[in-house]
Design an enzyme around this catalytic site. Structure first.
Site, PDB file in Angstrom:
ATOM      1  N   CYS A 100      -8.308 -26.812  13.199  1.00 46.45           N
ATOM      2  CA  CYS A 100      -9.515 -27.635  13.316  1.00 46.45           C
ATOM      3  C   CYS A 100      -9.186 -29.129  13.354  1.00 46.45           C
ATOM      4  O   CYS A 100      -9.989 -29.921  13.873  1.00 46.45           O
ATOM      5  CB  CYS A 100     -10.465 -27.321  12.168  1.00 46.45           C
ATOM      6  SG  CYS A 100     -11.179 -25.656  12.274  1.00 46.45           S
ATOM      7  N   CYS A 160      -8.162 -27.238   8.353  1.00 48.37           N
ATOM      8  CA  CYS A 160      -6.948 -26.496   8.674  1.00 48.37           C
ATOM      9  C   CYS A 160      -6.252 -27.124   9.878  1.00 48.37           C
ATOM     10  O   CYS A 160      -6.850 -27.915  10.615  1.00 48.37           O
ATOM     11  CB  CYS A 160      -7.267 -25.028   8.949  1.00 48.37           C
ATOM     12  SG  CYS A 160      -7.949 -24.701  10.584  1.00 48.37           S
ATOM     13  N   HIS A 199      -6.780 -20.535  11.551  1.00 47.62           N
ATOM     14  CA  HIS A 199      -8.090 -20.963  11.053  1.00 47.62           C
ATOM     15  C   HIS A 199      -8.749 -19.886  10.201  1.00 47.62           C
ATOM     16  O   HIS A 199      -9.277 -20.175   9.113  1.00 47.62           O
ATOM     17  CB  HIS A 199      -9.033 -21.339  12.194  1.00 47.62           C
ATOM     18  CG  HIS A 199     -10.446 -21.460  11.709  1.00 47.62           C
ATOM     19  ND1 HIS A 199     -10.882 -22.546  10.987  1.00 47.62           N
ATOM     20  CD2 HIS A 199     -11.495 -20.581  11.760  1.00 47.62           C
ATOM     21  CE1 HIS A 199     -12.146 -22.355  10.625  1.00 47.62           C
ATOM     22  NE2 HIS A 199     -12.530 -21.170  11.080  1.00 47.62           N
ATOM     23  N   CYS A 236     -13.910 -27.740   8.331  1.00 48.38           N
ATOM     24  CA  CYS A 236     -12.601 -27.192   7.976  1.00 48.38           C
ATOM     25  C   CYS A 236     -11.509 -28.217   8.256  1.00 48.38           C
ATOM     26  O   CYS A 236     -11.554 -28.929   9.261  1.00 48.38           O
ATOM     27  CB  CYS A 236     -12.355 -25.923   8.775  1.00 48.38           C
ATOM     28  SG  CYS A 236     -10.754 -25.146   8.465  1.00 48.38           S
ATOM     29  N   ASP A 269      -7.918  -7.485   0.047  1.00 43.39           N
ATOM     30  CA  ASP A 269      -7.146  -7.572   1.288  1.00 43.39           C
ATOM     31  C   ASP A 269      -8.029  -7.065   2.414  1.00 43.39           C
ATOM     32  O   ASP A 269      -8.949  -6.268   2.191  1.00 43.39           O
ATOM     33  CB  ASP A 269      -5.873  -6.721   1.220  1.00 43.39           C
ATOM     34  CG  ASP A 269      -6.161  -5.244   1.487  1.00 43.39           C
ATOM     35  OD1 ASP A 269      -5.967  -4.804   2.632  1.00 43.39           O
ATOM     36  OD2 ASP A 269      -6.597  -4.540   0.553  1.00 43.39           O
ATOM     37  N   ASP A 298       0.858  -1.174   0.000  1.00 43.68           N
ATOM     38  CA  ASP A 298       0.000   0.000   0.000  1.00 43.68           C
ATOM     39  C   ASP A 298       0.898   1.227   0.000  1.00 43.68           C
ATOM     40  O   ASP A 298       2.064   1.167   0.395  1.00 43.68           O
ATOM     41  CB  ASP A 298      -0.903  -0.024   1.241  1.00 43.68           C
ATOM     42  CG  ASP A 298      -2.037   0.971   1.144  1.00 43.68           C
ATOM     43  OD1 ASP A 298      -2.157   1.641   0.116  1.00 43.68           O
ATOM     44  OD2 ASP A 298      -2.807   1.075   2.118  1.00 43.68           O
TER      45      ASP A 298
END
Length: 372
Positions: A309, A306, A335, A304, A266, A91
């Protein structure tokens, strides 16, 4: 090398694309985790890569203050310094023009900030911002822009847009004279006024940037107004260049923007919400501060896969977060970012297969339901 964008498929206004950069390929639509100081809070570069992130965002204003552009350049550039080998977007400091309104002064030449770190004066011009991002070696550089607050009278929004376009023209000229390794994006302002957004699109597309961003949203305006602005503005941008919606947002906002034809996103929400015990799940927003999760043996999100999880329960994660244990914040961030990145992957698949309408209908229902 400059950027190369290919449009692979469309489904209505939604786009499935591929953005080639000096540090790798980004399949779009894509979400960029925010690493303001060069790192996503609590996550190593390896962890971020393992979650499937193809690009991250860093903030030029903050890196200018600490450790300084000279330091990062002397250490080989941003990628060598932070250990992230995939693409990086920086940015330009335009967001701080809005968020630090009480600590900056605007002129036609640029903006001077009084540092929130030590009070020193720091001046950004369109040229210096381009030069700094080139020195960092980023894949996507953003022009300096003025992001006005909301609400704003239309005449002030028009004046702000005029300044942003003048800065963009100077940035484009500087980039053409001394380009970086990647590409330069222009930023459309205009608040929520359609005629100003249309004027921004006309003026900025004439400058032929490598991509275009929709800025000046998610700055306090109502959700309906924000979405109307995105839906109106996205189709005004060149079809064969990437489109980036800055600072947005929730999964619902991202879904709406993808349906409107946006490619890149984003937002700080995944990591920020994680630090506040809020998890995005396939069943809705999970508020782990609620007492009922103290003894809940279920994974944070049963749908999930991930690392969080797969290994821990809601009860354990709630315990860590209540106690202020940093491991809890890390697990929750893992997560939430996995949820966002998986959501983008499913959006890409649906866009490519022509099933986006069905996916959107299911997702809208799931995202609006509270957890069981």
């Amino acid at each position: 090398m400059t950027l190369s964008f290919s449009l692979l498929a469309t489904d209505g206004a939604a786009r499935r694309g591929r953005l080639e950069t000096p540090h790798g390929t980004i399949e779009t639509p894509a979400f960029m985790p925010v690493g303001t100081l060069g790192a996503v809070k609590g996550l190593t570069p390896d962890a971020l890569e393992s979650l499937g992130a193809s690009i991250m965002l860093a903030n030029l204003y903050h890196l200018t203050l600490r450790p300084g552009i000279e330091v990062i350049e002397s250490l080989g550039g941003l990628h060598a310094w932070n250990g992230w080998s995939r693409p990086i977007l920086t940015d330009s400091g335009g967001f701080q023009v809005w968020s630090l309104a009480g600590r900056r002064k605007l002129t036609a030449a640029g903006v001077t900030f009084r540092s929130h770190v030590d009070g020193a004066l720091v001046t950004f011009t369109p040229e210096s911002v381009v030069d700094s991002q080139r020195r960092l070696g980023v894949d996507i550089a953003m022009v300096l822009d003025e992001c006005p607050a909301w609400p704003v009278p239309e005449e002030e929004a028009a004046a702000s847009l005029d300044r942003t376009v003048a800065w963009a023209r100077r940035a484009r000229e500087r980039w053409a004279a001394a380009p970086g390794p990647g590409g330069l994006f222009g930023i459309l302002q205009g608040s929520s006024f359609p005629c100003q957004r249309a004027r921004a699109a006309e003026l900025l597309t004439a400058l032929d940037f490598d991509g275009y961003a929709i800025g000046g949203v998610s700055v306090g305006e109502p959700e309906a107004e924000r979405r109307e602005t995105v839906a109106f503005t996205a189709p005004l941008l060149p079809a064969l260049k990437p489109r980036y919606l800055m600072g947005v947002g929730t999964p619902q906002d991202i879904l709406h923007a993808v349906l409107s034809g946006v490619d890149l996103f984003d937002c700080v929400l995944p990591a920020r919400n994680a630090r506040h015990s809020l998890l995005f799940t396939s069943e809705g927003l999970l508020r782990l501060k609620n007492a009922r999760y103290r003894t809940d043996p279920a994974p944070p999100d049963p749908a999930c896969s991930c690392p969080t999880c797969r290994r821990v329960s809601r009860a354990f994660l709630a315990h860590l977060l209540r106690c202020g244990e940093i491991t809890g914040q890390v697990l929750a961030t893992v997560h939430n970012l996995a949820f966002y990145l998986d959501f983008m992957g499913r959006l890409r698949q649906a866009s490519a297969s022509g099933t986006l309408a069905e996916f959107a209908a299911r997702a809208a229902t799931q995202l609006s339901e509270p957890p069981a």
